[in-house]
Motif scaffolding. Structure first.
Motif, short mmCIF file in Angstrom:
data_model
loop_
_atom_site.label_atom_id
_atom_site.label_comp_id
_atom_site.label_asym_id
_atom_site.label_seq_id
_atom_site.Cartn_x
_atom_site.Cartn_y
_atom_site.Cartn_z
N ARG A 13 -1.11 -0.28 12.56
CA ARG A 13 0.25 -0.68 12.19
C ARG A 13 0.91 0.44 11.37
O ARG A 13 1.73 1.18 11.89
CB ARG A 13 0.21 -2.02 11.41
N ASP A 14 0.51 0.66 10.11
CA ASP A 14 1.15 1.72 9.32
C ASP A 14 0.82 3.09 9.92
O ASP A 14 1.67 3.99 9.94
CB ASP A 14 0.67 1.66 7.86
N HIS A 202 -2.25 -1.02 -1.65
CA HIS A 202 -1.79 -0.32 -0.45
C HIS A 202 -1.03 0.90 -0.95
O HIS A 202 0.07 0.77 -1.48
CB HIS A 202 -0.87 -1.30 0.32
N HIS A 204 0.43 4.98 -0.65
CA HIS A 204 0.83 6.10 0.21
C HIS A 204 0.56 7.41 -0.53
O HIS A 204 0.40 7.43 -1.75
CB HIS A 204 2.29 5.94 0.65
N ASN A 238 -1.38 7.29 4.46
CA ASN A 238 -1.90 6.18 3.65
C ASN A 238 -3.23 6.60 3.02
O ASN A 238 -3.76 7.65 3.34
CB ASN A 238 -2.16 4.96 4.55
ZN ZN Z 1 2.65 1.27 3.96
#
Ligand code: ZN
Ligand code: KIV
Length: 384
Positions: A13-14, A202, A204, A238
């Motif tokens: 997804r990301d 989560h 980055h 990420n």
């Molecule tokens: Zn993200």
């Protein structure tokens, strides 16, 4: 007794949002099956409302894997939540990941609304999602730049509305490790119903701090970490799965473990790199080509005396065949002798000294001296 940290993988997804990394549904299924073998707890399979292709991918991944929870992303919007729930209909364990901006920057410049309205929308979305599935994760987007008191109110509100997991993303990769760790600690200390949900992190990598921030969040009590293979993801990426997992494995004193089968880390990294057409940088921690390569004379000598001198884990722990001694003009006699012996050549000291001088001449011209060059040097020494 070690405590478990749950691995939520968002490569599909990301990670897949990255330009050039898009996969077909069939390719996504291959990656999802590999992630299942690797032992991830949750696979974020896509954002179903975004396109019919992403919807189909979530449906097919839900059918293809058995063990991991399959998660689908949605904004805090009923149509998104419905699409996510419909796409998850075949999942053995399905989770909707819904959420909204939590920083004043997002509240004003993205949603053009107020903190109060954000809390109302968050509660409504969580309750609506809970009508469709048992397991609802709520993300407080841009939590890294959010006001702490407001963030805690938002977390408490969504847990009250039924969120089983609350994600505190550093969406823009802005935080420093102590700042992010303190944020998570504050949430644990100020949210009354915190024991009813798992806190997830989560991060980055805009400042290259995603892994450090994730570890700070885990040490502050978060028990789910959101990661991608090779750290791929929006902009600078990420948090890398392999970095967090191996940091916890190497630092056993933390008393934290994951369900990851570490010897599958390198094969999984290679698969994702190949399928997403995204090369892994040579010096990437754990999975880069140089992660277990030793090239300076001092390091090679120390490594050959005992691997522990220069390695904090065995390459086999992460599925890499063996460490590499790269012969360059910075290499010493010990490394040269070792490689010649591996090739079947043993020389007395004066011959080896002479061979080493000739080796340096070659190495100064070529960047790396390979086995073919060495065999030639050795044969010339024997013939002399
Ligand atoms: Zn993200
Ligand atoms: O970075 C982020 O905030 C996200 C959310 C959608 C979870 O990816």
């Amino acid at each position: 007794m070690s405590q478990r940290v749950y691995i939520f993988d968002t490569t599909l997804r990301d990670g897949e949002q990255v330009p050039g990394c898009q996969l077909t549904t069939e390719e996504k299924i291959i990656v999802a099956r590999q992630l299942e073998k690797l032992g991830v707890d949750v696979i974020e399979a896509g954002f179903p409302v975004s396109s019919p292709g992403d919807f189909r991918s979530v449906v097919e991944i839900s059918k293809a894997v058995q063990e991991p929870t399959v998660c689908a992303l949605s904004r805090a919007v009923q149509a998104d939540i419905d699409a996510a729930a419909d796409a998850l209909q075949y999942a053995r364990r399905g989770r909707i990941h819904t959420g909204i901006g939590s920083s004043d920057i997002h509240i004003q410049h993205k949603f053009n609304t107020t903190r109060e309205k954000i809390i109302e929308r968050a509660i409504d979305a969580t309750k609506y999602a809970r009508k469709r599935v048992e397991d609802v994760e709520f993300y407080c987007e841009d939590a890294g730049r959010a006001d702490l008191v407001f963030l805690a109110q938002l977390v408490e509100a969504v847990i009250g509305a039924g969120a089983t997991v609350v994600n505190i993303p550093d969406t823009t990769g802005y935080c420093l490790p102590d700042e992010y760790g303190a944020k998570i600690k504050y949430i644990f200390e100020h949210v009354k119903n915190i024991h009813k949900a798992t806190i997830s992190i989560h991060c980055h990598n805009d400042l290259g701090l995603a892994t450090a921030n994730s570890l700070a969040g885990i040490q502050a009590g978060a028990r789910q970490v959101e990661v991608t293979i090779n750290g791929i993801g929006e902009r600078a990426g990420n948090t890398s799965l392999e970095e967090v997992v191996m940091a916890l494995n190497v630092h056993k004193e933390l008393g934290l473990e994951t369900g990851i089968h570490a010897p599958l880390i390198f094969p999984t990294s290679q698969l994702v790199s190949k399928m997403m057409r995204m090369p892994v940088q040579a010096n990437k921690a754990i999975v880069g080509r140089n992660a277990f390569a030793h090239s300076s004379g001092i390091h090679q000598d120390g490594f050959l005396k005992h691997t522990l001198n220069y390695e904090i884990m065995n390459p086999q722990d992460v599925g890499v065949d063996k460490s590499d001694i790269v012969l360059t003009a910075r290499s010493g006699r010990h490394a040269l002798k070792h490689r010649l012996e591996l090739l079947g050549f043993t020389f007395d000291k004066p011959t080896l000294d002479d061979l080493y001088r000739r080796f340096l001449d070659v190495a100064d011209v070529k960047k790396e001296v390979n086995d073919k060059d060495l065999v030639e040097l050795a044969r010339t020494a024997i013939a002399a």
